[in-house]
Design an enzyme around this catalytic site. Structure first.
Site, mmCIF file in Angstrom:
data_model
loop_
_atom_site.group_PDB
_atom_site.id
_atom_site.type_symbol
_atom_site.label_atom_id
_atom_site.label_comp_id
_atom_site.label_asym_id
_atom_site.label_seq_id
_atom_site.Cartn_x
_atom_site.Cartn_y
_atom_site.Cartn_z
ATOM 1 N N ASN A 1 23.572 -31.726 10.632
ATOM 2 C CA ASN A 1 22.019 -31.717 10.779
ATOM 3 C C ASN A 1 21.364 -30.468 10.524
ATOM 4 O O ASN A 1 20.160 -30.201 10.777
ATOM 5 C CB ASN A 1 21.594 -32.328 12.099
ATOM 6 C CG ASN A 1 21.983 -33.901 12.207
ATOM 7 O OD1 ASN A 1 21.814 -34.495 11.064
ATOM 8 N ND2 ASN A 1 22.327 -34.337 13.442
ATOM 9 N N ASP B 1 27.148 -38.417 0.743
ATOM 10 C CA ASP B 1 25.929 -39.306 1.331
ATOM 11 C C ASP B 1 25.477 -38.704 2.487
ATOM 12 O O ASP B 1 24.566 -38.960 2.749
ATOM 13 C CB ASP B 1 26.290 -40.714 1.242
ATOM 14 C CG ASP B 1 26.658 -41.334 -0.013
ATOM 15 O OD1 ASP B 1 25.843 -40.893 -1.169
ATOM 16 O OD2 ASP B 1 27.639 -42.173 -0.320
HETATM 17 N N1 LIG Z 1 29.172 -27.652 8.621
HETATM 18 C C1 LIG Z 1 29.269 -28.711 8.851
HETATM 19 N N2 LIG Z 1 29.956 -28.999 9.959
HETATM 20 C C2 LIG Z 1 30.119 -30.526 10.581
HETATM 21 N N3 LIG Z 1 29.388 -31.581 9.778
HETATM 22 C C3 LIG Z 1 28.460 -31.201 8.747
HETATM 23 C C4 LIG Z 1 28.631 -29.749 8.318
HETATM 24 N N4 LIG Z 1 27.763 -29.853 7.248
HETATM 25 C C5 LIG Z 1 27.179 -31.149 7.302
HETATM 26 N N5 LIG Z 1 27.855 -31.749 7.898
HETATM 27 C C6 LIG Z 1 27.827 -33.372 8.387
HETATM 28 O O1 LIG Z 1 29.049 -33.905 7.588
HETATM 29 C C7 LIG Z 1 28.846 -35.187 7.349
HETATM 30 C C8 LIG Z 1 29.608 -35.769 6.105
HETATM 31 O O2 LIG Z 1 29.241 -34.907 5.086
HETATM 32 P P1 LIG Z 1 29.155 -35.118 3.744
HETATM 33 O O3 LIG Z 1 28.244 -36.364 3.529
HETATM 34 O O4 LIG Z 1 28.702 -34.077 2.851
HETATM 35 O O5 LIG Z 1 30.606 -35.890 3.284
HETATM 36 P P2 LIG Z 1 31.526 -37.013 3.285
HETATM 37 O O6 LIG Z 1 31.365 -37.949 4.539
HETATM 38 O O7 LIG Z 1 32.808 -36.685 2.868
HETATM 39 O O8 LIG Z 1 31.063 -37.840 2.099
HETATM 40 P P3 LIG Z 1 30.331 -39.321 2.076
HETATM 41 O O9 LIG Z 1 29.168 -39.192 2.940
HETATM 42 O O10 LIG Z 1 29.983 -39.532 0.312
HETATM 43 O O11 LIG Z 1 31.345 -40.520 2.348
HETATM 44 C C9 LIG Z 1 27.475 -35.433 7.069
HETATM 45 O O12 LIG Z 1 26.741 -36.470 7.779
HETATM 46 C C10 LIG Z 1 26.663 -34.090 7.690
HETATM 47 O O13 LIG Z 1 25.751 -34.179 8.425
HETATM 48 C C1 LIG Z 2 40.545 -56.291 -1.966
HETATM 49 C C2 LIG Z 2 39.786 -55.358 -2.279
HETATM 50 C C3 LIG Z 2 38.548 -54.822 -1.387
HETATM 51 C C4 LIG Z 2 37.928 -53.901 -1.818
HETATM 52 C C5 LIG Z 2 36.527 -53.712 -1.388
HETATM 53 C C6 LIG Z 2 35.857 -52.730 -1.949
HETATM 54 C C7 LIG Z 2 34.143 -52.835 -1.450
HETATM 55 C C8 LIG Z 2 33.668 -51.767 -1.904
HETATM 56 C C9 LIG Z 2 32.246 -51.613 -1.491
HETATM 57 C C10 LIG Z 2 31.552 -50.413 -1.651
HETATM 58 C C11 LIG Z 2 30.191 -50.398 -1.115
HETATM 59 C C12 LIG Z 2 29.833 -48.982 -0.922
HETATM 60 C C13 LIG Z 2 28.428 -49.089 -0.210
HETATM 61 C C14 LIG Z 2 28.012 -47.748 0.164
HETATM 62 C C15 LIG Z 2 27.722 -47.101 1.362
HETATM 63 C C16 LIG Z 2 27.387 -45.720 1.381
HETATM 64 O O1 LIG Z 2 25.983 -45.772 1.769
HETATM 65 C C17 LIG Z 2 28.233 -45.210 2.728
HETATM 66 C C18 LIG Z 2 28.079 -43.644 2.774
HETATM 67 O O2 LIG Z 2 28.730 -43.176 1.821
HETATM 68 N N1 LIG Z 2 29.452 -45.583 2.627
HETATM 69 C C19 LIG Z 2 30.085 -46.281 3.647
HETATM 70 O O3 LIG Z 2 29.632 -46.473 4.581
HETATM 71 C C20 LIG Z 2 31.483 -46.653 3.298
HETATM 72 C C21 LIG Z 2 31.909 -47.985 3.370
HETATM 73 C C22 LIG Z 2 32.998 -48.104 2.610
HETATM 74 C C23 LIG Z 2 33.467 -49.918 2.373
HETATM 75 C C24 LIG Z 2 34.656 -49.802 1.709
#
Ligand SMILES: Nc1ncnc2c1ncn2[C@@H]1O[C@H](COP(=O)(O)OP(=O)(O)OP(=O)(O)O)[C@@H](O)[C@H]1O
Ligand SMILES: CCCCCCCCCCCCC/C=C/[C@@H](O)[C@H](CO)NC(=O)CCCCC
Ligand SMILES: [Ca+2]
Length: 561
Positions: free
Chosen positions: A170, A193
């Site tokens: 945050n 994300d």
């Molecule tokens: N320095 C930090 N230490 C701990 N948490 C952090 C830091 N900087 C950002 N964050 C938090 O880490 C969380 C995850 O980060 P980020 O979205 O970059 O990666 P991710 O979770 O691996 O990827 P995705 O969201 O695509 O799954 C974010 O919700 C962010 O708020």
């Molecule tokens: C038999 C095979 C089954 C395979 C099923 C695969 C389904 C994949 C669907 C992916 C949908 C992604 C939606 C996006 C969500 C993002 O805003 C969010 C933040 O990164 N991700 C998750 O919550 C992460 C959530 C991840 C869910 C898998």
């Protein structure tokens, strides 16, 4: 185009070959001057895609650029497209051509004219950016990606950057909400994300603050945001980047930022009673996707693999949940979620939505108030209700495509049409649900199943029982969320929700542990799921979601067809 830009043509050398180069103001072309007329090779670069024009023979290296002094030479850097191996979309890379002129005078003329043309085409390009790097996102490569690939590109393009490597969750959101942003054209995150979501909340919150609007009123038309958002993907899913660019590639995204591309994006606000809980652009999901997220948070140490593990565990637990989903349908004359179209760069459905938005802008408030798209929570007549047991209830403002699901949760959803797609998966046998999930990974229609419904909507409400006051259930959910966060916090740091009461945030460890124990009793067979809002767990079950058409703008252009 400016009157003083003149057509320039000359015979120039590129390596050992001679080319006829032409600069028209809009394009730079060079055609090989070979004797074989049939095999003439022409390269044509739109000036809008030229990144930089440099004196001499210049190479880009991780530390910046290296120039060899050759006084009749100049180097042009531009956007080059190649097809991606992992998706149908195009990858962008930095093209570079070194031209040699017959004289120094001619070289200076080319450089002057090229830079002048570039200036004319670069009015929407950012000059100053505020960059936030999450060093712990995804595979923990954020800092490295920025330093070795992206920083040198921004420098080459003459963009000045203020870089903040975050030290806590945050921090980026709070910086945007509170600090002086004078002079910045946009904010950029290097992360996933979750980082994008921080920027989204910062930019929307700051814009409403400055406009004197309350984000807690779900009926309000929010002020759209001027500050652009750029995403350099370095997270686990990077769904927002994938769905707005077509690939998760840091250099492609940096080039979209450099040339000042602009992609409006719908945003969904999530309210609980009269408080804003969060904003979402990709997924507001209850049931399967909520449970997968809650499970995955306990295993953050696994990195991106945590979602595969959690997905398998949650699938095997075979859960469904009771509830009431209500929605306001969008106007079916514009599009529908099963029309088999894709929202691509220059999408006509989104362009028409922009026209309507312009026509019914707040300046034309008298027109707007009589328009059917005006939103009111109380217009019960418009709401359609579906009651039952659900495997999953998902709302997505855009396709939500990502490498795991290349066409996304709703392949025909639009980035900027002011609607979201509501996908209702009713309770079904395990094999049926597996078929549904598997279709996310293929081109087969995931809505062509008897237990799945999809609706294009403007708003959604969810409650546990018709007309019931939900306080008891809310307590159960809060306990579940708090305990799951307790488990996850050792890895990811504490998280706050906008509508989370202060007393919950300030709880002593003792109280939190009691809550955790209470949860563990009910988590064996939970009667409620949790909401997944773009990868964050929401602390409420009963929510109201509303789509805000084109509330923010990204440095992107949609997926190139
Ligand atoms: N320095 C930090 N230490 C701990 N948490 C952090 C830091 N900087 C950002 N964050 C938090 O880490 C969380 C995850 O980060 P980020 O979205 O970059 O990666 P991710 O979770 O691996 O990827 P995705 O969201 O695509 O799954 C974010 O919700 C962010 O708020
Ligand atoms: C038999 C095979 C089954 C395979 C099923 C695969 C389904 C994949 C669907 C992916 C949908 C992604 C939606 C996006 C969500 C993002 O805003 C969010 C933040 O990164 N991700 C998750 O919550 C992460 C959530 C991840 C869910 C898998
Ligand atoms: Ca949309």
């Amino acid at each position: 185009m400016d009157g003083h830009l003149v057509r320039l043509e000359a015979s120039l050398w590129v390596g050992k070959n001679r080319f006829w180069a032409v600069l028209t103001g809009w394009h730079l072309n060079w055609t090989e001057l070979s004797k074989n007329i049939r095999n003439k090779m022409t390269v044509s670069i739109p000036v809008s895609e030229v990144v930089s024009v440099q004196v001499g023979r210049v190479h880009l290296i991780p530390q910046g650029s290296l120039s060899e002094d050759a006084d009749r030479d100049f180097t042009v850097f531009y956007v080059k497209r190649t097809s991606s191996r992992s998706s149908n979309a195009l990858l962008w890379s930095l093209g570079r051509t070194q031209f040699s002129c017959p004289s120094r005078d001619l070289r200076d003329q080319w450089i002057t004219q090229l830079r002048m043309a570039l200036k004319t085409h670069s009015r929407s390009r950012p000059r100053r950016l505020l960059v936030f790097i999450n060093p712990f996102g995804g595979k923990k490569q954020g800092r490295n990606i920025y330093q070795s690939l992206i920083g040198p590109l921004f420098e080459l393009a003459g963009i000045s950057c203020h870089v903040v490597v975050t030290e806590r969750a945050n921090q980026a959101r709070d910086h945007i909400l509170k600090k002086d942003l004078t002079g910045f054209d946009g904010v950029v995150c290097v992360g996933g994300d979750g980082m994008f979501s921080e920027l989204l909340h910062g930019v929307i919150g700051r814009t409403q603050q400055e406009a004197g609007l309350s984000e807690h009123d779900p009926t309000l038309t929010l002020q759209s945001c001027d500050l652009h958002i750029g995403i350099i993907p370095a997270g686990s899913t990077d769904c927002v980047c994938f769905a707005t660019v077509g690939v998760n590639d840091p250099v492609t995204s940096a080039l979209h930022i450099i040339i000042g591309d602009s992609q409006p994006l719908d945003v969904c606000s999530v309210h609980h009673r009269s408080s804003l809980v969060r904003y979402s652009v990709s997924l507001v999901g209850y049931g399967f996707y909520g449970d997968v997220l809650a499970e995955s948070e306990k295993h953050r140490w696994m990195g991106p693999l945590r979602y595969d593990y959690a997905g398998t565990m949650v699938y095997l637990s075979n859960r469904s949940y009771a509830g009431v989903v209500q929605y306001i349908p969008a106007d079916p004359q514009f599009s529908n979620p099963r029309d088999n179209t894709r929202c691509l760069s220059g999408c006509s459905v989104c362009s028409k939505s922009t026209e309507r938005l312009f026509l019914y802008s707040p300046d034309a408030s008298s027109l707007y108030s009589s328009h059917s798209s005006q939103f009111s929570c109380d217009t019960d007549g418009e709401w359609v209700s579906v009651e039952g047991r659900f495997r999953a209830v998902s709302l997505t403002c855009m396709s939500s495509s990502c490498p795991r699901s290349p066409l996304g949760l709703s392949p025909s959803a639009h980035l900027a049409d002011g609607t979201a797609d509501l996908i209702i998966v009713r309770d079904t046998h395990p094999l049926g649900f597996l078929t549904f999930l598997h279709r996310h990974t293929t081109t087969q229609d995931q809505f062509d199943l008897p237990f799945v419904d999809v609706h294009r909507v403007k708003a959604v409400r969810f409650s546990l029982r018709p007309g019931a006051e939900d306080d008891e259930d809310e307590d159960v959910v809060k306990k579940r969320v708090l305990a799951e966060e307790d488990e996850a916090s050792s890895q990811s740091g504490s998280k706050q929700h906008l509508a989370e009461p202060a007393d919950e945030r300030d709880m002593t460890n003792d109280k939190r542990l009691k809550k955790k124990r209470a949860l563990l009793c009910c988590s064996k067979a939970p009667s409620v799921s949790v909401w997944n809002c773009d990868g964050e767990i929401l602390p409420y079950t009963e929510i109201l979601c509303r789509v805000h058409c084109q509330l923010v703008r990204l440095y992107a252009r949609g997926i190139e067809g």
